[in-house]
Design a protein around this motif. Structure first.
Motif, mmCIF file in Angstrom:
data_model
loop_
_atom_site.group_PDB
_atom_site.id
_atom_site.type_symbol
_atom_site.label_atom_id
_atom_site.label_comp_id
_atom_site.label_asym_id
_atom_site.label_seq_id
_atom_site.Cartn_x
_atom_site.Cartn_y
_atom_site.Cartn_z
ATOM 1 N N ILE A 139 0.843 -1.202 0.000
ATOM 2 C CA ILE A 139 0.000 0.000 0.000
ATOM 3 C C ILE A 139 0.877 1.251 0.000
ATOM 4 O O ILE A 139 0.665 2.175 -0.785
ATOM 5 C CB ILE A 139 -0.942 0.005 1.216
ATOM 6 N N ARG A 140 1.882 1.268 0.864
ATOM 7 C CA ARG A 140 2.748 2.453 0.909
ATOM 8 C C ARG A 140 3.451 2.664 -0.427
ATOM 9 O O ARG A 140 3.613 3.794 -0.902
ATOM 10 C CB ARG A 140 3.793 2.301 2.024
ATOM 11 N N ALA A 141 3.883 1.563 -1.047
ATOM 12 C CA ALA A 141 4.536 1.692 -2.351
ATOM 13 C C ALA A 141 3.529 2.179 -3.396
ATOM 14 O O ALA A 141 3.838 3.036 -4.220
ATOM 15 C CB ALA A 141 5.137 0.354 -2.772
ATOM 16 N N GLY A 142 2.312 1.639 -3.322
ATOM 17 C CA GLY A 142 1.293 2.002 -4.302
ATOM 18 C C GLY A 142 0.873 3.449 -4.212
ATOM 19 O O GLY A 142 0.518 4.063 -5.218
ATOM 20 N N VAL A 143 0.912 4.013 -2.997
ATOM 21 C CA VAL A 143 0.574 5.423 -2.836
ATOM 22 C C VAL A 143 1.507 6.261 -3.694
ATOM 23 O O VAL A 143 1.109 7.248 -4.305
ATOM 24 C CB VAL A 143 0.687 5.841 -1.354
ATOM 25 N N GLN A 144 2.775 5.833 -3.764
ATOM 26 C CA GLN A 144 3.718 6.608 -4.565
ATOM 27 C C GLN A 144 3.624 6.284 -6.050
ATOM 28 O O GLN A 144 3.606 7.180 -6.879
ATOM 29 C CB GLN A 144 5.137 6.337 -4.069
ATOM 30 N N ASP A 145 3.574 5.009 -6.408
ATOM 31 C CA ASP A 145 3.661 4.647 -7.815
ATOM 32 C C ASP A 145 2.988 3.292 -8.029
ATOM 33 O O ASP A 145 3.637 2.255 -7.963
ATOM 34 C CB ASP A 145 5.145 4.586 -8.227
ATOM 35 N N SER A 146 1.686 3.317 -8.288
ATOM 36 C CA SER A 146 0.979 2.034 -8.385
ATOM 37 C C SER A 146 1.341 1.301 -9.671
ATOM 38 O O SER A 146 1.265 0.082 -9.733
ATOM 39 C CB SER A 146 -0.531 2.242 -8.278
ATOM 40 N N GLU A 147 1.776 2.037 -10.685
ATOM 41 C CA GLU A 147 2.164 1.369 -11.930
ATOM 42 C C GLU A 147 3.383 0.481 -11.712
ATOM 43 O O GLU A 147 3.454 -0.636 -12.210
ATOM 44 C CB GLU A 147 2.450 2.412 -13.011
ATOM 45 N N MET A 148 4.345 1.000 -10.936
ATOM 46 C CA MET A 148 5.547 0.211 -10.685
ATOM 47 C C MET A 148 5.215 -1.021 -9.846
ATOM 48 O O MET A 148 5.787 -2.092 -10.060
ATOM 49 C CB MET A 148 6.593 1.090 -9.973
ATOM 50 N N VAL A 149 4.299 -0.864 -8.902
ATOM 51 C CA VAL A 149 3.903 -2.020 -8.089
ATOM 52 C C VAL A 149 3.326 -3.100 -8.992
ATOM 53 O O VAL A 149 3.641 -4.283 -8.879
ATOM 54 C CB VAL A 149 2.865 -1.600 -7.023
ATOM 55 N N GLN A 150 2.506 -2.665 -9.932
ATOM 56 C CA GLN A 150 1.917 -3.563 -10.920
ATOM 57 C C GLN A 150 3.012 -4.257 -11.727
ATOM 58 O O GLN A 150 2.958 -5.458 -11.963
ATOM 59 C CB GLN A 150 1.034 -2.695 -11.820
#
Lengths: 239, 502
Positions: B368-379
């Motif tokens: 979640i914390r990573a996705g707040v910054q850049d959800s595309e990269m998490v994907q």
């Protein structure tokens, strides 16, 4: 074109739109197993979009993308990535609020991935080991680039898509990065986007040139280096 | 010096606000007064926080401003109230939900066999319309004349005690007819919802697992219906404290499910199209309240009696004594303070700690914390971000609904109760920084304090330091104070105190 060597990735004539804009208008790329293939071309030619299209972040409207003999076009990006494609994006996309350790751990696909690869990763980038507790946002540009590559190495990836690893880095760091990437290629196949022709020519086995959204020329890197005319024509004075 | 100020402006801003609030008020106030004002402020802050934390998480991760968040708060309050006082409603409605879910789950497998035969885009389109119409009309037949209003009529007789309900249950045979029709309606819905992409790539649960899960859902539903009379008596005989816990759980679950419905139905088809999402949630914020009025009635309910744990009419001398006496108020420096409000504060703190730990210590929190910054990269790392989106939406909605349940004994339950909380939560999130969980907590505390001290300022006035004058504010000032603080914060730091997003 003879498939004497197995291709890990084959991109065939993809067409990609972003909103109203027709970005890719027929890009084909072959990436043989174990090679480093580089995408060359001027700014805005569509190199980054090609990588994103392969991954499914900007899904192509038509064409085919075959990874390991399986069609992957139209899949959501997370599923494509989970098949074994690592992505090192332009501008690195390090998670600033996560520590270096967390930046690596988040890339695990099975628990224990990181533990298995730790030695290899820290062998490649010894600096990261001492930075492990720092937030990703506190790292320098070069350290972030290393972390971005390291992150792609955590799970078992068969193919790495690396976008402009030398961008904005100091010459010494570029040298380190090249060293790391060439050592990597012994373990995995790499599709690279690189503006720096000198770096690209030293690293890559094969090349594909993209011009205004179209792949116009591809072949062995060794042949391109002697082909002054093509370099001048497609890549301009940059070479 | 200037660079020091710029680097530490977050901290300085908080200190400045604290100094202004305290400096302006405390020096002329007795400690017992400001302590109890502060506790009132924290009570409000706790409720604001339950709404704001979800809003902030949802905005941070998905860039969605959920205007329907207040509806979930109200939904929680009504579901909580009904669970607490009127279990009959649940014994008569839950079976319908269970049946619907069971049928939808089963029908998804049917959909997998169905969609491959519909190969052209036009036929798919046609199939969508036919299925939607079928689902709608069968559902209408199934629920036509369902005595929902009558089931909702109840009177509160005693504090946390027994209640009388209107005798409006339908005969068992009628209910079974409805269940059958609802199950039938679930079939087209399930087919509609089943994945249409390439078969082998979309993993669906093996059919026996689905059969097991949906079968048990159906059985639970039928059993609930069969035991509705004894069940109701049993529920009402439970200790009110236990029923209150049940109310919190049911309200939270209802909110979370509502959140999932909103995310999958209204938000998910429109990622990358924020204006559409905004308008849809705004529309739902109006329609949702109407829907709640339609189901639960539009007149305000009296405040739900607090559970007996906080309900004895006495005043404990210390917190320790409260544990044995369960008084409704406790002595704080010589002033009585309602124990239920302390409970609200505790819930806020516990939720803050639990969600904070989840964000810091678990893999989900890391994503979640990573996705707040850049959800595309998490994907791009191979993580199904859409699923995380739904989960976070459920979490945020559940928290808002939980806020509604625990606010019910404090505020009363009425359809408009969510509007003010949603507004204040928005302001708190803006103050704290969009997308920051800590920011939501700090923002809500600032707002709660401002409101409580503002109200005191209106009621009692403030002795100006070094002068013999007492200044009283108008009620408008107390209300406007929150917006004034927001304007001040945004002038100094446009992204909010802990904000990182622009």
């Amino acid at each position: 074109m003879a498939p004497s060597q197995k291709n890990v990735l084959e991109v065939r004539n993809i067409q990609t739109f972003i909103g109203q804009f027709h970005i890719l208008d027929g890009v084909s790329v072959e990436v043989p197993d174990g090679s480093i293939t580089v995408l060359l071309g001027r700014n805005g030619a569509g190199k980054t979009t090609t990588l994103k299209s392969i991954l499914g972040l900007t899904p192509p409207r038509s064409g085919a993308i075959v990874f390991n003999g399986k069609e992957i076009q139209g899949e959501p990006a997370f599923r494509t990535a989970a098949k074994g494609i690592g992505y090192v994006p332009e501008h690195r996309a390090i998670f600033r609020d996560l520590s270096v350790a967390e930046n690596l751990r988040i890339a695990e696909r099975k628990s224990g991935d990181l533990a298995r690869r730790e030695e290899f990763i820290f062998g490649l980038f010894p600096d990261l080991k001492r930075l492990i507790k720092l937030p990703g946002g506190n790292l320098s540009g070069g350290q972030q680039q290393m972390l971005a590559v390291a992150r792609a190495l955590v799970p078992d990836n068969q193919l790495l898509l690396i976008d402009e690893p030398s961008e904005g880095l100091a010459p010494v760091v570029i040298e380190q990065m090249m060293e790391a990437i060439s050592r990597l290629s012994a373990h995995t196949t790499i599709l690279l986007v690189e503006q720096n022709f000198i770096m690209a020519s030293r690293l890559a086995d094969r090349y594909t040139i993209i011009e205004t959204g179209r792949s116009v020329k591809s072949g062995m890197m060794a042949d391109l280096i002697d082909d002054e005319a093509s370099i001048q024509r497609y890549l301009g004075a940059a070479a | 010096m200037t660079s020091f100020i710029r680097r530490n402006r977050t901290l300085l801003l908080i200190i400045a606000i604290v100094i202004v609030i305290f400096g302006g008020t405390i020096r002329t106030m007795e400690p017992k007064v400001w302590v109890s004002i502060m506790l009132s402020g924290l009570t409000l802050a706790s409720l604001y926080f339950l709404v704001a934390s979800g809003l902030s998480l949802i905005f941070g991760l998905m860039d969605v401003l959920n205007f329907a968040h207040g509806v979930l708060f109200v939904l929680g309050a009504y579901v909580g109230l009904s669970t607490f006082l009127n279990p009959r409603l649940f014994f008569n409605t839950l079976p319908v939900f269970f049946m619907l879910i069971a049928a939808v789950m089963m029908a998804q497998h049917l959909g997998r066999a169905f969609w491959p035969h519909v190969n052209s885009k036009r036929r798919q389109h046609l199939a969508n319309i036919v299925l939607l119409l079928a689902a709608g009309s069968i559902l209408y037949l199934a629920l036509r004349g369902f005595p929902i209003r009558a089931l909702n009529a109840f009177n509160i007789t005693a504090v946390g005690g027994a209640v009388t309900t209107a005798n409006a249950q339908e005969p068992m045979a009628m209910m079974f007819r409805r269940l059958l029709l609802v199950a039938l309606a679930g079939v087209p819905i399930g087919i509609l919802l089943s994945p249409r992409e390439r078969q082998e790539e979309v993993p669906l649960r093996p059919i026996w697992q689905t059969a097991l899960i949906s079968g048990s859902a159906a059985v639970i539903g039928i059993v609930l219906l069969l035991v509705r009379d004894t069940g109701e008596i049993w529920m009402l005989a439970l200790s009110p404290d236990f029923r209150f816990l049940l109310a919190i759980i049911m309200g939270t679950i209802a909110g979370a499910l509502g959140g999932v419905a909103i995310e999958t139905g209204l938000i998910r088809p429109f990622y990358g199209n924020p204006v559409t999402q905004l308008v849809l949630t705004l529309g739902l914020s109006i329609a949702g309240i109407d829907l709640i009025e339609a189901v639960f009635g539009e007149e305000a309910n009296p405040p739900m009696p607090p559970p007996t744990l906080f309900g004895q009419s006495c005043r404990s001398d210390t917190f320790i004594n409260w544990f044995s006496e369960h008084c409704q108020s406790v002595d704080v420096l010589g002033r009585a303070f309602p124990t239920y409000r302390l409970f609200i504060i505790v819930v806020g703190v516990v939720v803050f700690a639990a969600v904070g730990l989840m964000l810091r210590r678990t893999r989900l929190g890391m994503i979640i914390r990573a996705g707040v910054q850049d959800s595309e990269m998490v994907q791009a790392l191979g993580i199904n971000v859409r699923r995380i989106f739904t989960l976070v939406f459920a979490l945020g909605s559940g928290l808002a609904a939980m806020g509604g349940v625990i606010a019910a004994p404090y505020l009363g339950v009425f359809p408009g109760m969510g509007a003010i909380f949603q507004l204040q939560a928005f302001i708190a999130v803006v103050i704290g920084g969009m997308g920051s969980f800590i920011g939501a907590a700090v923002g809500t505390i600032i707002l709660g304090m401002a409101r409580a001290f503002g109200d005191h300022f209106v009621a009692a006035g403030i002795h100006l330091p070094f002068l013999d004058a007492v200044v009283k504010g108008s009620p408008a000032i107390a209300r406007a104070s929150t917006v004034l603080i927001m304007a001040l914060v945004l002038l100094i730091k446009p992204s909010g105190i802990f904000g990182k997003k622009e």
